[in-house]
Design a protein around this motif. Structure first.
Motif, PDB file in Angstrom:
ATOM      1  N   ASP A  33     -98.105  31.905 -24.968  1.00  0.00           N
ATOM      2  CA  ASP A  33     -97.755  32.192 -26.358  1.00  0.00           C
ATOM      3  C   ASP A  33     -96.317  32.658 -26.485  1.00  0.00           C
ATOM      4  OD1 ASP A  33    -100.328  31.533 -26.937  1.00  0.00           O
ATOM      5  OD2 ASP A  33    -100.873  33.449 -27.855  1.00  0.00           O
ATOM      6  N   LEU A  34     -95.856  33.427 -25.494  1.00  0.00           N
ATOM      7  CA  LEU A  34     -94.467  33.873 -25.522  1.00  0.00           C
ATOM      8  C   LEU A  34     -93.522  32.680 -25.389  1.00  0.00           C
ATOM      9  CD1 LEU A  34     -92.357  36.081 -25.630  1.00  0.00           C
ATOM     10  CD2 LEU A  34     -92.652  36.422 -23.156  1.00  0.00           C
ATOM     11  N   VAL A  35     -93.838  31.766 -24.468  1.00  0.00           N
ATOM     12  CA  VAL A  35     -93.013  30.562 -24.316  1.00  0.00           C
ATOM     13  C   VAL A  35     -93.020  29.755 -25.609  1.00  0.00           C
ATOM     14  CG1 VAL A  35     -92.822  28.354 -23.114  1.00  0.00           C
ATOM     15  CG2 VAL A  35     -93.247  30.443 -21.820  1.00  0.00           C
ATOM     16  N   GLN A  36     -94.184  29.631 -26.230  1.00  0.00           N
ATOM     17  CA  GLN A  36     -94.284  28.882 -27.476  1.00  0.00           C
ATOM     18  C   GLN A  36     -93.421  29.518 -28.565  1.00  0.00           C
ATOM     19  OE1 GLN A  36     -98.285  28.454 -28.961  1.00  0.00           O
ATOM     20  NE2 GLN A  36     -97.650  27.319 -30.777  1.00  0.00           N
ATOM     21  N   LEU A  37     -93.418  30.849 -28.632  1.00  0.00           N
ATOM     22  CA  LEU A  37     -92.593  31.548 -29.608  1.00  0.00           C
ATOM     23  C   LEU A  37     -91.121  31.240 -29.392  1.00  0.00           C
ATOM     24  CD1 LEU A  37     -91.993  33.635 -31.812  1.00  0.00           C
ATOM     25  CD2 LEU A  37     -92.185  35.418 -30.060  1.00  0.00           C
ATOM     26  N   LEU A  38     -90.689  31.259 -28.132  1.00  0.00           N
ATOM     27  CA  LEU A  38     -89.286  30.974 -27.832  1.00  0.00           C
ATOM     28  C   LEU A  38     -88.929  29.539 -28.210  1.00  0.00           C
ATOM     29  CD1 LEU A  38     -89.076  32.745 -24.338  1.00  0.00           C
ATOM     30  CD2 LEU A  38     -88.141  33.587 -26.499  1.00  0.00           C
ATOM     31  N   VAL A  39     -89.795  28.597 -27.855  1.00  0.00           N
ATOM     32  CA  VAL A  39     -89.534  27.188 -28.170  1.00  0.00           C
ATOM     33  C   VAL A  39     -89.483  26.981 -29.676  1.00  0.00           C
ATOM     34  CG1 VAL A  39     -90.463  24.846 -28.025  1.00  0.00           C
ATOM     35  CG2 VAL A  39     -90.500  26.335 -26.011  1.00  0.00           C
ATOM     36  N   GLU A  40     -90.449  27.540 -30.390  1.00  0.00           N
ATOM     37  CA  GLU A  40     -90.476  27.381 -31.847  1.00  0.00           C
ATOM     38  C   GLU A  40     -89.228  27.987 -32.485  1.00  0.00           C
ATOM     39  OE1 GLU A  40     -94.105  29.180 -33.028  1.00  0.00           O
ATOM     40  OE2 GLU A  40     -95.350  27.450 -32.489  1.00  0.00           O
ATOM     41  N   SER A  41     -88.760  29.104 -31.967  1.00  0.00           N
ATOM     42  CA  SER A  41     -87.584  29.759 -32.521  1.00  0.00           C
ATOM     43  C   SER A  41     -86.328  28.930 -32.291  1.00  0.00           C
ATOM     44  CB  SER A  41     -87.415  31.147 -31.890  1.00  0.00           C
ATOM     45  OG  SER A  41     -88.542  31.950 -32.152  1.00  0.00           O
ATOM     46  N   LEU A  42     -86.273  28.217 -31.181  1.00  0.00           N
ATOM     47  CA  LEU A  42     -85.148  27.321 -30.937  1.00  0.00           C
ATOM     48  C   LEU A  42     -85.170  26.127 -31.875  1.00  0.00           C
ATOM     49  CD1 LEU A  42     -84.886  27.210 -27.035  1.00  0.00           C
ATOM     50  CD2 LEU A  42     -83.132  28.009 -28.618  1.00  0.00           C
ATOM     51  N   GLN A  43     -86.360  25.716 -32.291  1.00  0.00           N
ATOM     52  CA  GLN A  43     -86.502  24.490 -33.071  1.00  0.00           C
ATOM     53  C   GLN A  43     -86.442  24.718 -34.576  1.00  0.00           C
ATOM     54  OE1 GLN A  43     -90.260  23.144 -31.514  1.00  0.00           O
ATOM     55  NE2 GLN A  43     -89.314  22.006 -29.826  1.00  0.00           N
ATOM     56  N   ILE A  44     -86.345  25.959 -35.017  1.00  0.00           N
ATOM     57  CA  ILE A  44     -86.374  26.256 -36.449  1.00  0.00           C
ATOM     58  C   ILE A  44     -85.218  25.580 -37.184  1.00  0.00           C
ATOM     59  CG2 ILE A  44     -86.020  28.094 -38.144  1.00  0.00           C
ATOM     60  CD1 ILE A  44     -87.753  29.890 -36.396  1.00  0.00           C
ATOM     61  N   ASP A  45     -84.023  25.677 -36.644  1.00  0.00           N
ATOM     62  CA  ASP A  45     -82.837  25.096 -37.284  1.00  0.00           C
ATOM     63  C   ASP A  45     -82.277  23.989 -36.407  1.00  0.00           C
ATOM     64  OD1 ASP A  45     -82.831  27.043 -39.421  1.00  0.00           O
ATOM     65  OD2 ASP A  45     -82.100  28.478 -37.924  1.00  0.00           O
ATOM     66  N   PRO A  46     -81.601  23.008 -37.014  1.00  0.00           N
ATOM     67  CA  PRO A  46     -80.921  21.992 -36.197  1.00  0.00           C
ATOM     68  C   PRO A  46     -79.922  22.657 -35.262  1.00  0.00           C
ATOM     69  CG  PRO A  46     -80.950  21.370 -38.520  1.00  0.00           C
ATOM     70  CD  PRO A  46     -81.422  22.795 -38.451  1.00  0.00           C
ATOM     71  N   MET A  47     -79.870  22.192 -34.027  1.00  0.00           N
ATOM     72  CA  MET A  47     -79.001  22.803 -33.020  1.00  0.00           C
ATOM     73  C   MET A  47     -78.178  21.713 -32.329  1.00  0.00           C
ATOM     74  SD  MET A  47     -81.712  25.419 -31.323  1.00  0.00           S
ATOM     75  CE  MET A  47     -82.824  24.032 -31.091  1.00  0.00           C
ATOM     76  N   PRO A  48     -77.095  21.292 -32.941  1.00  0.00           N
ATOM     77  CA  PRO A  48     -76.302  20.220 -32.333  1.00  0.00           C
ATOM     78  C   PRO A  48     -75.696  20.600 -30.991  1.00  0.00           C
ATOM     79  CG  PRO A  48     -75.152  21.223 -34.196  1.00  0.00           C
ATOM     80  CD  PRO A  48     -76.536  21.747 -34.227  1.00  0.00           C
ATOM     81  N   PHE A  49     -75.602  21.911 -30.726  1.00  0.00           N
ATOM     82  CA  PHE A  49     -75.007  22.342 -29.469  1.00  0.00           C
ATOM     83  C   PHE A  49     -75.976  22.270 -28.288  1.00  0.00           C
ATOM     84  CE2 PHE A  49     -77.004  26.147 -31.171  1.00  0.00           C
ATOM     85  CZ  PHE A  49     -77.633  26.679 -30.060  1.00  0.00           C
ATOM     86  N   LEU A  50     -77.298  22.108 -28.551  1.00  0.00           N
ATOM     87  CA  LEU A  50     -78.307  22.188 -27.496  1.00  0.00           C
ATOM     88  C   LEU A  50     -78.952  20.824 -27.262  1.00  0.00           C
ATOM     89  CD1 LEU A  50     -80.144  23.814 -25.548  1.00  0.00           C
ATOM     90  CD2 LEU A  50     -81.651  24.246 -27.513  1.00  0.00           C
ATOM     91  N   THR A  51     -78.965  20.408 -25.980  1.00  0.00           N
ATOM     92  CA  THR A  51     -79.674  19.205 -25.571  1.00  0.00           C
ATOM     93  C   THR A  51     -80.668  19.598 -24.481  1.00  0.00           C
ATOM     94  OG1 THR A  51     -77.728  17.842 -26.015  1.00  0.00           O
ATOM     95  CG2 THR A  51     -79.482  16.859 -24.678  1.00  0.00           C
TER      96      THR A  51
END
Length: 442
Positions: free
Chosen positions: A105-123
């Protein structure tokens, strides 16, 4: 100028670092490639506790409410259980409390938080297992198991206890001194090898409804417990309204620092656990008889790694300081690493030209703290088991094992005093000290 960062490892530390960079670094300055060895984000292990230090990091990222909405707050009660007449001898009172949840669940929270906004800097790259790297004055070339390679300005090794980043770093460090000092080179290589704590743990999750059916008055249903006794102990706490996380520990006399006699993780049967705890209290034996799938882990650590950084390459999380599982120390310290390192990389004065000096600041700030947490976690486990080498000075060991309340209170007091690491100085203060050092050096 854009700083191109490679993060190898998509676990808690790697994902946390990406989030910190997202929060504090100007997107125009940042390009991040996150390499995960597996086909998707995964997390091994069952439950995890999150303490005040770590929650302060999540608060700075705007995630505290989301984390607390997913978690419970179990009290942790100390219980002498290696007897047919068990009893409570203390409780660990933690300022600000702790919360618990499944690691996934903690990993899922981190992943979801990264995906909330478009992140052109992250691949994000899946199925990319780092094998080695080559470091030059102007960057780092990464080599992967599939035969591909990539280049970055810096490499962050978040690739766990078996870290290829750490292995390559220390091979490089040893090679530089091997010709003039072979003994030192060998010592450098040995320092990077994980060693066994001498303890095994059997990890499992138990369905609360099942336990209520077979043992409706079972103590374990009442919250979080530390079931203590000679040479073994059990940690149990709820991670949701339906699941209880349980870890059964078994320490081998003289095993600390010895070679590991077999694989680090194997499937196990509940019969092994039942046999280990057959002479313990009834409630615990009933629990052992009703667990389902269980895995047996040899607890290893990386003790006193002499440096976390070399040039443009830096280590975080278990790749730098894998430690015992007590009090959520490993995951908490990994997140603290990510916070301090991310703030350092986001500092406007940090550039591709001086990033190696900035990494020295990270090493100076984080390594002493993580090393202390590692030793604290190790000692905590042995105190739960009344190990004579770790008991408070002056303990009458015979009286302790016989259940003397005064001696047990001394152990409880020692455990309480050691808990300070979870709230005494927060990562924000570590960042302030790092900021002072950056301003002096850059």
């Amino acid at each position: 100028m854009t700083l191109k960062i490679a993060i190898c490892g998509g676990g808690i530390s790697g994902l946390s670092l990406a989030l910190v960079l997202k929060k504090f670094m100007a997107p125009s300055k940042l390009s991040v490639d996150l390499y995960e060895a597996e086909p998707t984000f995964t997390e091994i292990g069952a439950g995890i506790t999150v303490w005040h230090r770590t929650r302060s990091v999540f608060a700075s990222l705007g995630l505290q409410a989301a984390l607390e909405n997913r978690a419970l707050s179990p009290p942790m009660t100390l219980r002498k259980s290696d007897t047919k007449e068990p009893f409570v001898f203390g409780a660990l009172v933690t300022p600000h409390g702790c919360i618990a949840l499944p690691r996934v669940d903690l990993v899922q929270l981190l992943v979801e938080s990264l995906q909330i906004d478009p992140m052109p800097f992250l691949t994000i790259h899946f199925s990319k297992k780092l094998v080695s790297y080559d470091q030059a004055a102007d960057g780092v070339t990464l080599h992967f198991a599939d035969g591909s390679s990539s280049r970055s300005d810096v490499l962050v090794g978040a690739d766990g206890i078996g870290s290829s980043t750490r292995r390559t770093m220390y091979a490089d460090l040893a090679e530089r001194v091997a010709q003039n000092d072979p003994a030192k080179a060998d010592s450098i290589l040995q320092s990077a090898q994980p060693t066994w704590t001498g303890t095994y743990t059997y990890r499992t999750l138990l369905d609360r409804e099942k336990l209520e059916t077979v043992s409706p008055q079972n103590v374990m249903l009442g919250g979080g417990y530390l079931w203590c006794g000679s040479g073994k102990h059990v940690v149990s706490y709820p991670v949701s309204s339906t699941l209880i996380n349980i870890l059964f520990f078994d320490s081998i006399p003289g095993g600390l620092g010895k070679p590991l006699p077999g694989p680090s993780v194997v499937a196990a049967s509940k019969d092994e656990v039942v046999e280990l705890y057959k002479d313990w209290e009834e409630d615990l034996r009933v629990v052992a008889e009703n667990i389902g799938n269980v895995s047996k882990w040899a607890i290893r650590h990386i003790r006193s790694l002499p440096q976390y950084a070399d040039g443009r390459v830096v280590l975080i999380g278990d790749s730098a300081h894998a430690m015992s599982t007590h009090k959520g120390a490993g995951a908490g310290q990994a997140i603290d690493d990510s916070y301090v390192l991310g703030r350092i990389l986001a500092h406007p004065k940090v550039t591709t030209e001086n990033v190696a000096e900035a990494f020295k600041v990270y090493d100076a700030i984080r390594r002493p703290v993580a090393s202390e947490a590692l030793e604290c976690s190790l000692r905590t486990g042995f105190l739960y088991e009344f190990h004579p080498d770790y008991l408070p000075t002056g303990t009458d060991v015979e009286k302790l094992h016989a259940g003397d309340r005064g001696e047990l209170k001394n152990v409880a007091d020692e455990l309480q005093d050691m808990s300070y690491i979870h709230w005494a100085e927060l990562p924000g203060r570590e960042w302030e000290r790092a900021l002072d050092m950056l301003e002096e050096r850059l």
